[in-house]
Write a protein that holds these residues in place. Sequence first.
Motif, PDB file in Angstrom:
ATOM      1  N   ARG A  17       0.634  -1.179   0.539  1.00 44.60           N
ATOM      2  CA  ARG A  17      -0.280   0.263  -0.210  1.00 44.60           C
ATOM      3  C   ARG A  17       0.068   1.540   0.632  1.00 44.60           C
ATOM      4  O   ARG A  17       0.814   2.095  -0.761  1.00 44.60           O
ATOM      5  CB  ARG A  17      -1.137  -0.191   1.541  1.00 44.60           C
ATOM      6  CG  ARG A  17      -1.822  -0.965   0.611  1.00 44.60           C
ATOM      7  CD  ARG A  17      -2.998  -0.282   1.787  1.00 44.60           C
ATOM      8  NE  ARG A  17      -3.967  -2.200   2.190  1.00 44.60           N
ATOM      9  CZ  ARG A  17      -3.747  -2.554   3.566  1.00 44.60           C
ATOM     10  NH1 ARG A  17      -3.691  -2.177   4.383  1.00 44.60           N
ATOM     11  NH2 ARG A  17      -4.600  -3.374   3.400  1.00 44.60           N
ATOM     12  N   GLN A  19      -5.381   0.377  -5.950  1.00 48.74           N
ATOM     13  CA  GLN A  19      -4.568   1.139  -4.369  1.00 48.74           C
ATOM     14  C   GLN A  19      -6.456   0.649  -3.597  1.00 48.74           C
ATOM     15  O   GLN A  19      -6.548  -0.300  -2.335  1.00 48.74           O
ATOM     16  CB  GLN A  19      -4.378   1.749  -4.394  1.00 48.74           C
ATOM     17  CG  GLN A  19      -3.557   2.829  -4.371  1.00 48.74           C
ATOM     18  CD  GLN A  19      -3.024   4.270  -4.707  1.00 48.74           C
ATOM     19  OE1 GLN A  19      -3.589   4.631  -5.383  1.00 48.74           O
ATOM     20  NE2 GLN A  19      -2.377   3.857  -3.228  1.00 48.74           N
ATOM     21  N   GLU A  20      -7.228   0.052  -4.417  1.00 47.41           N
ATOM     22  CA  GLU A  20      -8.870  -0.295  -4.025  1.00 47.41           C
ATOM     23  C   GLU A  20      -8.538  -0.949  -3.692  1.00 47.41           C
ATOM     24  O   GLU A  20      -9.480  -1.882  -2.588  1.00 47.41           O
ATOM     25  CB  GLU A  20      -9.613   0.566  -4.774  1.00 47.41           C
ATOM     26  CG  GLU A  20     -11.002  -0.221  -4.704  1.00 47.41           C
ATOM     27  CD  GLU A  20     -12.382   0.634  -5.766  1.00 47.41           C
ATOM     28  OE1 GLU A  20     -13.550   0.364  -5.791  1.00 47.41           O
ATOM     29  OE2 GLU A  20     -12.083   1.079  -6.817  1.00 47.41           O
ATOM     30  N   GLN A  21      -8.501  -2.133  -5.125  1.00 45.18           N
ATOM     31  CA  GLN A  21      -7.861  -3.464  -4.013  1.00 45.18           C
ATOM     32  C   GLN A  21      -7.454  -4.159  -3.275  1.00 45.18           C
ATOM     33  O   GLN A  21      -7.970  -4.834  -2.144  1.00 45.18           O
ATOM     34  CB  GLN A  21      -7.593  -4.696  -5.572  1.00 45.18           C
ATOM     35  CG  GLN A  21      -8.519  -4.733  -6.636  1.00 45.18           C
ATOM     36  CD  GLN A  21      -7.738  -5.297  -7.334  1.00 45.18           C
ATOM     37  OE1 GLN A  21      -6.422  -5.940  -7.677  1.00 45.18           O
ATOM     38  NE2 GLN A  21      -8.284  -5.341  -8.973  1.00 45.18           N
ATOM     39  N   ASN A  62      -9.622  -2.674   0.297  1.00 46.01           N
ATOM     40  CA  ASN A  62     -11.119  -3.789   0.564  1.00 46.01           C
ATOM     41  C   ASN A  62     -10.255  -5.383   0.532  1.00 46.01           C
ATOM     42  O   ASN A  62     -11.271  -6.012   1.078  1.00 46.01           O
ATOM     43  CB  ASN A  62     -11.916  -3.459  -0.527  1.00 46.01           C
ATOM     44  CG  ASN A  62     -12.416  -2.794  -1.177  1.00 46.01           C
ATOM     45  OD1 ASN A  62     -12.470  -2.099  -0.385  1.00 46.01           O
ATOM     46  ND2 ASN A  62     -12.991  -2.081  -2.129  1.00 46.01           N
TER      47      ASN A  62
END
Length: 354
Positions: free
Chosen positions: A166, A206-208, A211
């Motif tokens: 991240r 980044q979204e994956q 989540n």
Amino acid sequence: MPFLGQDWRSPGWSWMKTEDGWKRCEASCDDIERNNNFNLHLLNIDDGETFENENCSLPPTKSEKEQLNNTTKSQYFYQEKWIYVHKESTRERHGYCTLGEAFNRLDFSSAIQDVRRFNYVAKLLQLIAKSQLTSLSGAAQKNYFNILEIIVKKVLEDQYNPKLIRDLLSDLSSTLGILIREVERCVLIGNINMWISRLETILLWQEQLMNLQIRLQLGDGPTLCDLPQQMKSNILFRFSDAWDIINLGEMTPSWYSLSEDLHLWKELCKYHFSEKMFCKDLIFTENGHIDWKLMFFTLEKYYPKREQYGDTLHFCRHCSILFWKDSGHPCTANDPHSCLTPVSPQHFIDLFRF
């Protein structure tokens, strides 16, 4: 005497000197198919004759090359997994070694599959994203994003160290955003639309990762929470990452009380920072004790933490060769082990600053 060297400009032809001058040796496809032998015949370059054969495969067209480049997701493979680091031109070697060349030669796509090298490669990608991304060649940039894609897929599948990735994607997205906004002030290799597409892919990754849900496999036997307090404390004292201690302390109240131990944070400060750093300005609690946890995060803002990796690249001072220790290199020193120096990710970047 012919000069033997690796020259990418060479077409690979063989030449023979005759009384009439130099003539090129051309392999005959008919003879190879008939006798399975490499019979050579002389072709006079002054005649202007061309060798044509319907059985010979034609070179790929431009569209085929583009399709191959788009579908290729693997790293460029080299027989040797080491690289000679030369910073100036010599009689034997012209030019100098670049960061992109080293990045392509050292087989990072295989290194990230090794747990000992995963954090090392990820940290190196993060440093390149911060300052050296535009210095990579086009092939090295393509290799960089292919390796990054493999890393993200590995983290999504194995849930291994998502925080590190991240941070890597955060630094990379910030760098790409600045480069795209200031495209007229900096030199970007490739089309601007390609860089925008890369930024969109990074934002999707980044979204994956945000989540991502860590899967816990609970069995019928004892769990981590069932361990005695002394064993739990020994586990925490072996962590070198402060966030691992904090995350583990959020599991249960017993883990939380162990993670707040000031002696634990004192040892962590001693591990990452020298005594001169944290003895200048001590922070005390209301009870008059030193708040070592707050001291750690305060020192982290001003001083770099100690880096710890399971395996790193090594540099041979005798041969000036950079390599993975397991793969080795053709060293000519009498005692090769005395010439080796571990290379940190930052040292790797500094080796190619001229």
